[in-house]
Design a protein around this motif. Structure first.
Motif, mmCIF file in Angstrom:
data_model
loop_
_atom_site.group_PDB
_atom_site.id
_atom_site.type_symbol
_atom_site.label_atom_id
_atom_site.label_comp_id
_atom_site.label_asym_id
_atom_site.label_seq_id
_atom_site.Cartn_x
_atom_site.Cartn_y
_atom_site.Cartn_z
ATOM 1 N N HIS A 1 0.970 -1.282 -0.240
ATOM 2 C CA HIS A 1 -0.059 0.127 -0.013
ATOM 3 C C HIS A 1 0.596 1.130 0.148
ATOM 4 C CE1 HIS A 1 0.608 -0.367 4.340
ATOM 5 N NE2 HIS A 1 0.469 0.917 4.261
ATOM 6 N N ALA B 1 0.537 5.399 1.594
ATOM 7 C CA ALA B 1 -0.532 6.027 2.672
ATOM 8 C C ALA B 1 -0.368 7.893 2.175
ATOM 9 C CB ALA B 1 0.368 6.398 4.039
ATOM 10 N N SER C 1 -7.452 6.401 10.483
ATOM 11 C CA SER C 1 -7.554 5.913 8.613
ATOM 12 C C SER C 1 -8.268 4.913 8.403
ATOM 13 C CB SER C 1 -6.043 5.440 9.361
ATOM 14 O OG SER C 1 -6.429 4.486 9.319
ATOM 15 N N TYR C 2 -8.065 4.930 7.215
ATOM 16 C CA TYR C 2 -8.848 4.344 6.958
ATOM 17 C C TYR C 2 -8.165 3.184 5.905
ATOM 18 C CZ TYR C 2 -13.980 6.334 7.018
ATOM 19 O OH TYR C 2 -14.339 6.995 7.957
ATOM 20 N N PHE C 3 -7.717 2.340 5.530
ATOM 21 C CA PHE C 3 -7.224 1.360 4.391
ATOM 22 C C PHE C 3 -8.273 1.169 3.087
ATOM 23 C CE2 PHE C 3 -4.236 0.164 7.144
ATOM 24 C CZ PHE C 3 -2.737 -0.441 6.162
ATOM 25 N N ARG D 1 -3.490 -1.207 -2.374
ATOM 26 C CA ARG D 1 -4.595 -0.687 -1.489
ATOM 27 C C ARG D 1 -3.694 0.595 -0.632
ATOM 28 N NH1 ARG D 1 -4.475 -3.425 4.446
ATOM 29 N NH2 ARG D 1 -2.895 -3.651 3.635
ATOM 30 N N GLU E 1 -3.699 3.650 1.904
ATOM 31 C CA GLU E 1 -4.341 4.948 3.859
ATOM 32 C C GLU E 1 -4.652 5.645 3.409
ATOM 33 O OE1 GLU E 1 -2.854 3.461 7.916
ATOM 34 O OE2 GLU E 1 -1.579 2.483 6.582
#
Length: 127
Positions: free
Chosen positions: A5, A7, A41-43, A51, A53
């Protein structure tokens, strides 16, 4: 190996979540909140397994909005085919988002456009 992911910090986590859900069919996991650190936070997951973040925390300084700069300059999201690149680019433009790279075939053979998300992050929309 793979990149799991990336971020992104944001000042409006719900707005950024809605953007990626609406335009890129991201699916948000449960919101994580740490009140002690004033962090949330959200993934966001995509159909192919990658993904993003998205995170929000008080006191994070804004980054200067440069056209291009050292470090992470963009990330690419593949939407499937040339027609989808064109359609999504026009939808984003119609909805008021900046298109900073018109749909085109690059010198190395990629078909892409470049749009800015609500926070000014550069997204290559590609096949």
């Amino acid at each position: 190996m793979k990149i799991d992911h990336i971020a992104l910090y944001t000042t409006d986590i719900e707005k950024l979540k809605a953007f990626y859900e609406r335009y890129f069919n991201a699916r948000a996991g449960e919101k994580y909140t740490n009140p002690k650190k004033q962090f949330q936070s959200y993934f966001l997951s995509f159909s192919e397994g990658s993904r993003i973040e998205i995170m929000q925390k008080s006191g994070i300084p804004a980054r200067a909005q440069e056209e291009e700069s050292m470090g992470l300059t963009h990330f690419a999201i593949a939407v499937g085919d040339k027609e989808k690149v064109d359609l999504l680019t026009e939808q984003l433009r119609t909805d008021g988002y900046a298109i900073v790279g018109e749909p085109r075939t690059t010198g190395d053979g990629y078909y892409e456009s470049v749009a800015l998300d609500p926070d000014g992050n550069r997204i290559e929309i590609t096949i």
